[in-house]
Scaffold this active site. Structure first.
Site, PDB file in Angstrom:
ATOM      1  N   ASP A  11       0.820  -1.217   0.000  1.00 44.06           N
ATOM      2  CA  ASP A  11       0.000   0.000   0.000  1.00 44.06           C
ATOM      3  C   ASP A  11       0.852   1.265   0.000  1.00 44.06           C
ATOM      4  O   ASP A  11       0.322   2.374  -0.058  1.00 44.06           O
ATOM      5  CB  ASP A  11      -1.002   0.007   1.179  1.00 44.06           C
ATOM      6  CG  ASP A  11      -0.353  -0.227   2.529  1.00 44.06           C
ATOM      7  OD1 ASP A  11       0.715  -0.866   2.582  1.00 44.06           O
ATOM      8  OD2 ASP A  11      -0.919   0.226   3.549  1.00 44.06           O
ATOM      9  N   HIS A  12       2.173   1.087   0.015  1.00 44.17           N
ATOM     10  CA  HIS A  12       3.069   2.247  -0.036  1.00 44.17           C
ATOM     11  C   HIS A  12       3.961   2.262  -1.284  1.00 44.17           C
ATOM     12  O   HIS A  12       4.674   3.227  -1.511  1.00 44.17           O
ATOM     13  CB  HIS A  12       3.940   2.308   1.225  1.00 44.17           C
ATOM     14  CG  HIS A  12       3.128   2.559   2.452  1.00 44.17           C
ATOM     15  ND1 HIS A  12       3.097   3.786   3.078  1.00 44.17           N
ATOM     16  CD2 HIS A  12       2.269   1.763   3.135  1.00 44.17           C
ATOM     17  CE1 HIS A  12       2.271   3.716   4.119  1.00 44.17           C
ATOM     18  NE2 HIS A  12       1.760   2.502   4.170  1.00 44.17           N
TER      19      HIS A  12
END
Lengths: 301, 301
Positions: A64-65
């Site tokens: 998610d990063h």
């Protein structure tokens, strides 16, 4: 200093919530901070010119990063980018990107320069005449850094009346702005602070995600103007925070208070909650100046 | 047979156009075909249940066809999936996915089974009682396969009146549907085709992207009911097709005609064009039954 929140939710991208990515505009730099899946699409929606992004900072290698990074790099190539692109991120990031380029037989036509991070101490990773960037070692399930962006002391402002009175030649104005004492037209030395004033106060921004509550970062971000600190959970799930190495809104506020931050931005919310107001309310019990990040929100400081 | 177009544009995902991904529903299977960046978001928008996807087919390792895969796998993990997931794709795909999982320290809690492809001949890669899937070797800049999905011959239908007249016991109905001759209650052998009729005609779908014009695929997809063939370019850019190893709409139509396809679906459009009508018009000069894919469009056959 302008901060555009492209995405500020944790875990997985959904129809209405994006994963972490931000653009920080500071002294003519456009720094991309984290790059969740779909970041390139959100950049387009915000009409952020791809060519202005020359530095990408990746906090850690959870999807998610950074799952949007290889797509962004690939799109830059298709758009025949020529400018260098610097990637700052944990060791391994280069291997991930180059493996995918190798298997796609798609090398970039621009320079792709990786700065792999592995230190557990804060270090200066970027510097030019106007900005410095330091890592902020965080405590998450895998090796993770936050990033501290600091404007350097700007040029001094001329006190035009005083400069004229002191008979200083135009040719010396640049030196004066840089803080030097100069000779006037009569051959006398003029003390800089008698004819100039301090420039604009340099600003700073700290990005701290993902991390459990970690007081060790306080000295690094002391008196930061704007602190983004992750707040995955509300108090009712406070027991999950240490387990998953995330923070609550209150913990984020505690860090902001100890660091004497100017304003606290909350983000990296778990998608289990219906709204965001409770994050702000809980944080405000500890620290007064709290703002909520939301996808697409733009902050100017 | 139901086909949902999640994305049908080439090169890079944009605010309004998605890269390649499709869901084919055939005989209770939900096959995911290609997985461009953001596919998991489009699946959510279409309310396609993640757990129903058990097989993912990746044509090739260019980003616009698979940059959404690792995110999808990762999201399945976060949602505590338990069902096996089979990935069919070019050699190297396992290394890409597992490297990212290793660096994120995030192993799946479900079985992730890779079927790496390297043959340049069409091969059967999946089979169960109702469906077969074959590769269609394509000619692109890197190793690429299309996929042919074929329903198997279904069960025969009983001619209920004939069955009763022939005094066949209920216990034999299953055998009859399976095509066997059976003994009736008088002990006489009854020929299957005197009491049954053919079942529904089995359907087939061929996905051919990305590829230059390649007649060799015609025998593999002969008489396919639905042919998706990439059509990156219009005639005015026909010179770019062989250079980039893509096809024009007319070339797609030529393949459809030679293969006696039922209907041709066009897709993988270059985003340089303003509208899609010209693709259909140019293809229809050669082959009559042409449909345009569009993001979000659902075809039922």
């Amino acid at each position: 200093m302008k901060l555009t929140i492209l995405g500020c939710y944790s875990a997985t991208p959904r129809a209405l919530t994006n994963t972490t990515s931000q653009v920080l505009e500071i002294n003519n730099h456009m720094f991309l901070i984290d790059c969740g899946e779909g970041t390139q699409i959100h950049l387009r929606k915000h009409k952020i010119k791809f060519n202005r992004i020359k530095h990408v900072f990746i906090s850690h290698l959870h999807g998610d990063h950074f799952f949007g990074l290889v797509g962004l790099i690939s799109t830059f190539r298709l758009l025949t980018r020529e400018a260098d692109l610097h990637i700052y991120g944990p060791e391994g990031i280069k291997e991930i990107v180059t493996l995918q380029m190798k298997l796609a037989d798609s090398w970039t036509n621009y320079n792709l320069i990786f700065h792999e991070l592995k230190s557990h101490n804060s270090e200066l990773i970027f510097e030019d005449e106007s900005v410095e960037v330091y890592t902020i070692p965080l405590d998450h399930r895998i090796y993770t850094n936050g990033f501290l962006f600091k404007e350097k002391e700007g040029e001094r402002k001329l006190d035009i009346n005083a400069v004229e009175d002191a008979h200083i030649n135009l040719a010396y104005f640049r030196k004066l702005k840089q803080g030097f004492d100069v000779l006037n037209e009569d051959g006398d030395l003029v003390k800089n602070n008698t004819v100039t004033m301090p420039g604009a106060k340099p600003k700073s921004y700290a990005f701290c995600s993902d991390t459990t509550y970690k007081e060790d970062i306080v000295p690094i971000i002391d008196k930061v103007d704007v602190l983004y600190h992750e707040s995955t959970f509300l108090e009712k799930h406070a027991n999950l925070a240490p387990k998953t190495k995330h923070s609550t809104a209150k913990e984020a506020a505690r860090i902001a208070k100890k660091a004497n931050a100017g304003v606290l931005l909350l983000g990296h919310y778990s998608t289990r909650y219906d709204g965001l107001n409770a994050f702000k309310e809980e944080a405000k019990e500890i620290f007064d100046n709290v703002e909520l990040c939301e996808d697409g929100k733009v902050f100017e400081f």
